[in-house]
Design a protein around this motif. Structure first.
Motif, mmCIF file in Angstrom:
data_model
loop_
_atom_site.group_PDB
_atom_site.id
_atom_site.type_symbol
_atom_site.label_atom_id
_atom_site.label_comp_id
_atom_site.label_asym_id
_atom_site.label_seq_id
_atom_site.Cartn_x
_atom_site.Cartn_y
_atom_site.Cartn_z
ATOM 1 N N TYR A 13 -6.560 10.036 85.372
ATOM 2 C CA TYR A 13 -7.186 11.032 84.027
ATOM 3 C C TYR A 13 -7.282 9.522 82.493
ATOM 4 C CZ TYR A 13 -6.759 14.847 86.888
ATOM 5 O OH TYR A 13 -7.102 15.322 87.030
ATOM 6 N N PRO A 15 -8.593 6.167 82.804
ATOM 7 C CA PRO A 15 -9.476 5.988 82.763
ATOM 8 C C PRO A 15 -10.589 6.249 81.886
ATOM 9 C CG PRO A 15 -8.566 4.775 84.502
ATOM 10 C CD PRO A 15 -7.403 6.208 84.034
ATOM 11 N N PRO A 16 -10.969 6.587 82.333
ATOM 12 C CA PRO A 16 -12.601 7.940 81.501
ATOM 13 C C PRO A 16 -12.120 8.120 80.023
ATOM 14 C CG PRO A 16 -11.764 9.093 83.129
ATOM 15 C CD PRO A 16 -10.693 7.890 82.988
ATOM 16 N N VAL A 17 -11.538 8.289 80.126
ATOM 17 C CA VAL A 17 -10.844 8.063 78.435
ATOM 18 C C VAL A 17 -10.900 6.236 76.981
ATOM 19 C CG1 VAL A 17 -9.390 8.188 76.582
ATOM 20 C CG2 VAL A 17 -9.373 10.015 78.556
ATOM 21 N N ARG A 18 -10.609 5.414 78.126
ATOM 22 C CA ARG A 18 -11.193 4.219 77.515
ATOM 23 C C ARG A 18 -11.708 3.832 77.588
ATOM 24 N NH1 ARG A 18 -6.512 3.077 81.398
ATOM 25 N NH2 ARG A 18 -4.307 3.263 79.739
ATOM 26 N N ARG A 19 -12.971 4.190 78.763
ATOM 27 C CA ARG A 19 -14.657 4.204 78.402
ATOM 28 C C ARG A 19 -15.101 4.576 77.493
ATOM 29 N NH1 ARG A 19 -13.515 4.233 84.237
ATOM 30 N NH2 ARG A 19 -14.684 6.760 84.907
ATOM 31 N N THR A 20 -14.733 5.989 77.112
ATOM 32 C CA THR A 20 -15.181 6.790 76.084
ATOM 33 C C THR A 20 -14.922 6.298 75.013
ATOM 34 O OG1 THR A 20 -14.719 8.666 77.486
ATOM 35 C CG2 THR A 20 -15.275 9.002 75.158
ATOM 36 N N SER A 77 -21.046 11.717 76.491
ATOM 37 C CA SER A 77 -19.617 11.373 78.085
ATOM 38 C C SER A 77 -18.218 12.182 76.717
ATOM 39 C CB SER A 77 -19.852 9.660 77.372
ATOM 40 O OG SER A 77 -18.142 9.314 77.596
ATOM 41 N N ARG A 80 -18.152 15.474 77.937
ATOM 42 C CA ARG A 80 -17.956 15.473 79.637
ATOM 43 C C ARG A 80 -16.573 15.035 79.778
ATOM 44 N NH1 ARG A 80 -23.934 12.716 81.890
ATOM 45 N NH2 ARG A 80 -24.856 15.268 81.458
ATOM 46 N N VAL A 81 -16.513 14.162 78.995
ATOM 47 C CA VAL A 81 -14.697 13.863 79.865
ATOM 48 C C VAL A 81 -13.543 15.473 79.179
ATOM 49 C CG1 VAL A 81 -12.602 11.816 78.664
ATOM 50 C CG2 VAL A 81 -15.384 11.641 79.820
ATOM 51 N N THR A 84 -13.789 17.748 81.584
ATOM 52 C CA THR A 84 -13.143 17.144 82.690
ATOM 53 C C THR A 84 -11.891 17.567 82.636
ATOM 54 O OG1 THR A 84 -15.287 15.841 83.673
ATOM 55 C CG2 THR A 84 -13.009 15.287 84.900
ATOM 56 N N LEU A 85 -11.476 16.793 81.333
ATOM 57 C CA LEU A 85 -9.525 16.350 81.758
ATOM 58 C C LEU A 85 -9.510 17.667 80.703
ATOM 59 C CD1 LEU A 85 -9.410 12.835 79.533
ATOM 60 C CD2 LEU A 85 -9.229 13.425 81.448
#
Length: 571
Positions: A13, A15-20, A77, A80-81, A84-85
């Protein structure tokens, strides 16, 4: 904070946090850069050709539109993240809790984990959805604006830059000074919650003893401690809030004075001074919000730390190449087990041939129930070996081991559902006829017949709508349905009335037929039919043999037997 969040989330989980975070940082930079266009706009407006400002106004509007689009995307984002998280965190926490040794779950631990799994996870994951964007904006946007100010006039920019280390130092000092008060507040909240639950659950005892007023005073004292801890938390935060506000105001005043000095000296134009002051004002708002955001982040960080502690708790190791036992005999070889500083089992060796019954008796605290827990691998031994079918339980996969063991505890827990749903926990894929047969063998059918709704009757949370004997019959039916070759019985009749005890005994006899059994009992009459009896005291085997042999020896078991017969003789 971000590092701990990524560690708690795990590799899946992160990578989505890094992108956000990258998107939110880009948004904050874009916001700061858009303000840079205010300088040419004000230059044109205060210059000789104000009409030229339209070009810069259009550029400024386009920059604000880009920032708005980025802000919308980053906020969306984040939500949504975060959602999801949140779901993923519940799955990760649930999977990890399912792999932890059952012995890890003490009474206090269950309450702590239940709070952590509810409000703790929500607060920790709320960082991504609600706090991350404002925090990044409060840090990155002012720094971007300072860079813009340095580009237009290095003296004004340098004066604004002085505030950065001061603000950082205030935030660090506030966080450290509030760490103790935050921990105390959490402890007081936890204690007060326990007092409330205790007060509600103990109403029958308190009213019978006429101690309701005293207990209320204890609860009231606990709530007053929460109030005092809250007051100390506010007072601890006050210096940081005041210091941050004063710093921002002092820097803004210094910029105003410096700008006026430079403008009067002709070193800088009025438009530039006005633009830089507007930029400085835009720095102030996010910086002042750091106090509020910092408090919320500290609360979330403490929950993240608790989550991290649980997730870093090592589960019992699983064998890389698990062995499947072919037999169902049991063996303890020189087993020693410590719980904290206390040795509960001390160099115990015994065996139970397949299909035979072993009864374990002895005084309270002798380690009887611990023997059952070691067999089921609720804990791992400190030394020695516990074997099932000749195989070390540590070499058997947890799933295979649990398939071979049926456990009936003294305190039966039933899930808030129907009787049939609770019985089916023993074997969910069992047919209706098998479920009914197990209920009949456990004499649960008698209970079902008199309950409104029959099989569809709800048992309530923890089985609260059934009596202790009725819950025990459900537990026995569940074990019968599982049809495991090894049965562990832990004080199953110690608190039952004579009618329920007779019914439960009948069910237990059917459950034990043809199986390898280890039973723990205080009522010695329940162990007479065991093939062998072990008397345990202080974690050691004091005596062992059949019921008749132990009576003839006249030792500890015989004394316990005579004491158990005394109440019956007096009646």
């Amino acid at each position: 904070m971000i590092r701990m969040l990524l560690r708690v989330l795990g590799r899946e989980y992160a990578p989505p946090v890094r992108r956000t975070v990258a998107l939110m940082t880009t948004t904050a930079v874009a916001e700061g850069l858009s303000y840079a266009l205010l300088v040419p706009v004000l230059r044109a407006l205060f210059g000789s050709t104000p009409g030229d400002a339209w070009t810069w106004l259009i550029a400024f509007g386009a920059a604000v539109a880009v920032y708005a689009a980025l802000r919308y995307s980053s906020d969306l984002s984040g939500f949504r993240v975060g959602t999801t998280l949140l779901r993923g965190m519940y799955h990760r926490l649930g999977d990890h809790l399912a792999r932890l040794p059952l012995g890890w779950y003490g009474k206090g631990r269950v309450g702590e984990v239940s709070v952590l799994a509810s409000q703790g996870v929500l607060q920790a994951m709320g960082v991504i959805a609600h706090l991350l964007a404002p925090f990044i904006s409060a840090c990155v946007t002012p720094l971007t604006i300072v860079v813009v100010m340095l580009a237009f006039d290095w003296r004004m920019g340098l004066a604004a830059l002085v505030a950065a280390p001061v603000v950082a130092a205030i935030q660090i000092w506030t966080g450290r000074s509030m760490a103790a008060t935050d921990a105390e507040r959490h402890e007081r909240d936890h204690e007060a919650t326990g007092r409330v639950i205790e007060y509600l659950q103990a109403q029958p005892v308190l009213r019978a003893g006429g101690r309701t007023l005293e207990r209320f005073l204890l609860l009231d004292d606990s709530l007053r401690e929460v109030q005092r801890a809250s007051r100390r938390t506010v007072l601890s935060a006050l210096p940081g809030v005041v210091g941050l506000t004063l710093t921002v105001q002092v820097v803004f005043t210094a910029l105003l004075a410096l700008g006026a000095y430079l403008a009067l000296g002709g070193d800088i134009g009025a438009a530039e001074v006005l633009a830089i002051l507007v930029l400085a004002a835009r720095c102030a708002d996010p910086l002042l919000s750091l106090s509020d955001i910092g408090g919320k982040l500290r609360g979330a960080r403490s929950e993240l730390a608790r989550l991290d502690t649980v997730l870093r708790t090592e589960p019992l190791p699983e064998a890389r190449q698990p062995i499947q036992p072919e037999r169902h005999d049991l063996e303890f070889e020189s087993v020693t087990f410590q719980h904290g500083d206390r040795t509960v089992i001390d160099d115990v060796s015994l065996s139970v041939p397949e299909g035979q019954r072993l009864a374990v008796v002895g005084p309270s605290g002798a380690g009887k129930s611990t023997l059952l827990q070691l067999l089921a691998r609720f804990y791992d031994v400190d030394s020695g070996v516990v074997r099932v079918g000749g195989v070390d339980v540590r070499a058997i996969s947890t799933e295979v081991l649990m398939e071979r063991i049926a456990i009936v505890f003294q305190d039966v827990y039933l899930f808030d559902g129907t009787i049939e749903e609770n019985v089916r926990l023993g074997r969910p894929d069992a047919g209706v006829a098998e479920v009914r047969a197990a209920a009949t063998a456990a004499r649960l059918d008698e209970v079902i017949e008199r309950l409104p709704g029959g099989w569809a009757a709800n048992v309530g949370e923890g089985g609260a709508l059934l009596s202790g004997g009725e819950r025990q019959r459900v537990s026995i039916a569940r074990a019968l349905l599982k049809n495991a070759p090894i049965v562990l019985l832990d004080e199953v009749t110690s608190a039952l009335d004579p009618v329920n005890e007779a019914a439960v005994h009948e069910g237990i006899e059917r459950l034990m037929a043809g199986r390898t059994v280890v039973m723990v009992a205080h009522r010695l009459r329940t162990v007479q039919r065991a093939d062998r009896i072990v008397f345990l005291d202080g974690g050691r085997i004091v005596e062992e043999g059949s019921h008749e042999d132990l009576l003839r020896r006249g030792g500890r078991y015989a004394d316990f037997w005579n004491i158990s017969l005394a109440p019956a003789a007096s009646e």
